[in-house]
Every structure is written in C-alpha cells, then in structure tokens.
Design a protein around this motif. Sequence first.
Motif, mmCIF file in Angstrom:
data_model
loop_
_atom_site.group_PDB
_atom_site.id
_atom_site.type_symbol
_atom_site.label_atom_id
_atom_site.label_comp_id
_atom_site.label_asym_id
_atom_site.label_seq_id
_atom_site.Cartn_x
_atom_site.Cartn_y
_atom_site.Cartn_z
ATOM 1 N N GLY A 1 53.110 34.108 36.633
ATOM 2 C CA GLY A 1 52.682 32.783 36.201
ATOM 3 C C GLY A 1 52.773 32.618 34.695
ATOM 4 O O GLY A 1 53.186 31.559 34.190
ATOM 5 N N LEU A 2 52.407 33.669 33.980
ATOM 6 C CA LEU A 2 52.441 33.628 32.517
ATOM 7 C C LEU A 2 53.865 33.443 32.006
ATOM 8 O O LEU A 2 54.137 32.574 31.160
ATOM 9 N N VAL B 1 46.117 33.298 31.851
ATOM 10 C CA VAL B 1 45.440 34.325 31.054
ATOM 11 C C VAL B 1 43.974 34.431 31.476
ATOM 12 O O VAL B 1 43.436 35.539 31.629
ATOM 13 N N VAL B 2 43.325 33.277 31.687
ATOM 14 C CA VAL B 2 41.929 33.273 32.145
ATOM 15 C C VAL B 2 41.812 33.968 33.484
ATOM 16 O O VAL B 2 40.905 34.784 33.715
ATOM 17 N N GLN B 3 42.743 33.674 34.410
ATOM 18 C CA GLN B 3 42.692 34.288 35.743
ATOM 19 C C GLN B 3 42.843 35.806 35.664
ATOM 20 O O GLN B 3 42.138 36.535 36.363
ATOM 21 N N PHE C 1 39.268 40.933 36.223
ATOM 22 C CA PHE C 1 38.684 42.232 35.906
ATOM 23 C C PHE C 1 37.158 42.199 35.904
ATOM 24 O O PHE C 1 36.506 43.210 36.168
ATOM 25 N N VAL C 2 36.563 41.038 35.589
ATOM 26 C CA VAL C 2 35.091 40.943 35.533
ATOM 27 C C VAL C 2 34.505 40.306 36.782
ATOM 28 O O VAL C 2 33.283 40.246 36.938
ATOM 29 N N MET D 1 39.332 25.905 35.940
ATOM 30 C CA MET D 1 40.057 26.033 37.204
ATOM 31 C C MET D 1 40.575 27.461 37.374
ATOM 32 O O MET D 1 40.693 27.957 38.502
ATOM 33 N N GLY D 2 40.854 28.144 36.277
ATOM 34 C CA GLY D 2 41.253 29.554 36.372
ATOM 35 C C GLY D 2 40.155 30.393 36.985
ATOM 36 O O GLY D 2 40.403 31.255 37.839
#
Length: 461
Positions: free
Chosen positions: A170-171, A303-305, A310-311, A355-356
């Motif tokens: 996607g990036l 990037v947010v996704q 990870f968190v 939305m991410g």
Amino acid sequence: MGRPDDWVPLCKRDHINVAWVAAICLNQLTMNFIWLPTSALMNPFCQKLGLNNIAITFIQLIPSIIGLLVPPISAVYSDVTTLKWGRRRIYLVVGEVLVIVGLLMISFCRELAGHKHGGSVAFFVIGNIIASAAGNAANGPGRSMCSDLVPPSQQVLVSNIVTLYGGLAGLISNLIGALKLYEHTSMSNETLILMISCIIGVVALVISVVASPEEPLLEKPETHNPYSLIIQSFKNLTKPILLIDLAFLFFQFGTQMYGWHCLNFFGMTIFEGDPGAPDGSEPLKKYDHGVSHGQLLGVIQTVVQVFFSFVNTPIVNKMGLRMSWEVGMICGIIAEIFFLFKITKWVFIVPYLIMGICQVIANSCPYAIVSIISDSDKLAGNITSIVLFGNFGTLISQFTFNMGLGSIGWFKENEGRIIAIPAIFVLLAMLCGWFGFSADTKGADHEEQSSDANEDTSDDK
C-alpha cells in the motif's frame, strides 16, 4: 540439484532464519500488489472510460463475486496436488502469469482497442476478470504454503510479516501516485502504478518460489466438495459467531464506499477536475492531481496501519476485544462523516489517520475472538464464514450505494456524501459487535469452568 541425505523439512525444524521466512512469504507481497492498486484505482479507471454508475457497479462486483467462487476451489485442489514440485507453487506461477496478462489488458485497454470506446471497455472488463480469478486462485495456496513450510514456533512471525507486506504494498503503490511520477513518463498515473506493481510482484514471486522447498505430497487424500463444507459450516454457526459475522458484514457494508470513492472524491470534488476531459487538458490535470493527493493521504494511512499493527495486540489485551471493536468502529464513523464537508484538502489527514486505526482493529478482532471461542474442528469453517459475510457486505454495498444512491443527483454533486452516509451501517456493526464480542469473556469463563470441572472429576477418581 538434489537435497542432501540429512535434509530435514523446514516445518519439522525448531526454527529457520528470519530472512528465509521473509523470502518464503514474499508471495503475499505479490498478492497485495494485485489487490491494493486495482481496488484503489478501479473508480478512476472507470471514470476515465466514461462509464455510468450501473456499469461501474457491475465492474466493481467482479472481484467480490470471484472472491466468493474461486478461493474454495483452489484451496481444496492445492491441498491434494501431487506434483513432484510440491502442492502450492504451481498455482502461484500459473496464477501470476495470468495476473500479468489481466493487468496489461486493464492498463492498455484503450491502446489495445484502438481507442474505440466499446473495445476499450471490453478489454478492461476481461482484464479485470482474468486478474481477479488468477489472483484469487494463487492467493490461498500461497498463504497456505507460508504456513506449510515455516515451523510452528514461527507462525506468529509469518502473520506479522504478511501484515507488513500488505502495508508495504500500500505504501509503495500510493507513493508512486503521491509523488506524481507519471508526469515524468508517457503513461497515466493508473497505468504506471500497475506496471510497477507487476514488476515488483514478479520479482517477489520468483524469490518466494525459489526459496520455498516444498515437500511433495506422496499420497493423494480424499477430496470434498468445498461448497458443501461451507454450507455445513453455516449450519453450525452459534449465536456469538453469527453476531460477529454480522458485525463484520455491516463494517464492510459501511466502509466500502470509503475505499472505492475517496480518490475520485479528491479528483472531482476537492480539486474540481474532470476525468472525462481530453488528454493533456487542465481539467484532467486537476483530476490527476486530486487523485495523487488522495494517494498521499493513503500513504499516511498505510504508515498508521503498519505502526498500529505492532501495538494493537497489547491494546486489545488491556481493553478487551469488545471495547477495542467499539473504539475501532467509532473511529470509522468519525472518519466517514468528514467527507460530508467540502473543506481544505489537508484537513482530510485526520479521517485518514483514524481510518487506519479502524482498519487494523476491524481486520484483527473478529478472527481473534473466533479463534478463542471456536472448537478446533470448526475453526476453519468459522473463519471462512467471516470472510464470506465480509464479501457479501461488499456485494450489497455496491448495489445499494453505487447503483442505488449513486444514481441520485444529490450524491452525484458531491461524492463525499456517498462515502459518509454508509457510516449508519458502521453503527450497526458497533451494535452487533457489542453483543457478539461479549463472548470473549464468556469463553474465558467457560474454559475456567471446564478446567474446574475436570479437576473435580479428577479428584473424585
């Protein structure tokens, strides 16, 4: 070159090198370079071909319908393939060759048809059918191959790498458009993205196939009708599983227009461009710049996704699955409501950011809760039901909004409205999730009760 006499199959080892795991899983990077660019760019392609809402709806239904029909077949037959080369890789190779054919037909549909409208649409539709069918036929065996080869101790690593590849695809695909690289070539934005996706996809697949020493299946097991197994799994759905399936259905129903119309919204509504304008004209340039801006925001969302993936696990462990689901749906509702307003282009960073978060939660929590509360012999069927309910939500969303509301003048004036109104159904996803995800507590209680009962029985003995 033959294998050494002391060869130990990868799946029977304690662990293998992380780089080797990453190489095996590269076939999933290839798959993401099929789905992500084609789904995001479908609407701009259709607009430039001058198609109406009804035609666009039917074209957008192609991946969903094929996604319902093809994967069960390829999954069953790849399980019983007895080639010396292994069970899965043949599906990847043949599938990718056909995907390239399909993507080339999509990218150069006008050139192949001599710029005749009817022929261009025909090549575009046929290309979509070929790419969707071949991609779906390869995707299941490719993901199964990752799990087949990697040792059990590294299966979580496999899931994380596959998620990372989705974000990476996607990036890269969004970054190509965001940087307006098409301005330095003779190709359109859409064509350039698909061509680069093809190149990266082929390289990734070759590495995956070479790095994956499959063990051949020596004895062919009994095969079953895949659709009869799916029907049987629906008959065995419990109330909590059904509520979770409905929650995922309403989520897909309520957020599909966000994925389909955002780029077109920026091109036409925010930048006031015209996708039907002649090549090189100022209105078409405005439209392409709007699409590029949408892809830049898509980079931010991706990037947010990736980071939130990870968190997400520790957050879910802290909040619980039900509260995590509710927060995710609230994020989705707020993000879509932004599109009701024609505001400055940079304000839309906010809905893309949240939305991410919504997408990560929505695509992880249902599978997690089903894994917790399902019996082992019903787990595959229950996971399949989530996928099928989600695909069904996509189908009815296309008919309801693209073909239905999309033909009404008030929605045509501002595509942001067709993105925002479906948020009502995300609210229904919240409601179903509230009752369905309460099963994670009950499931834990049930396990404790079962453990206590077993201990009591043991004491009696």
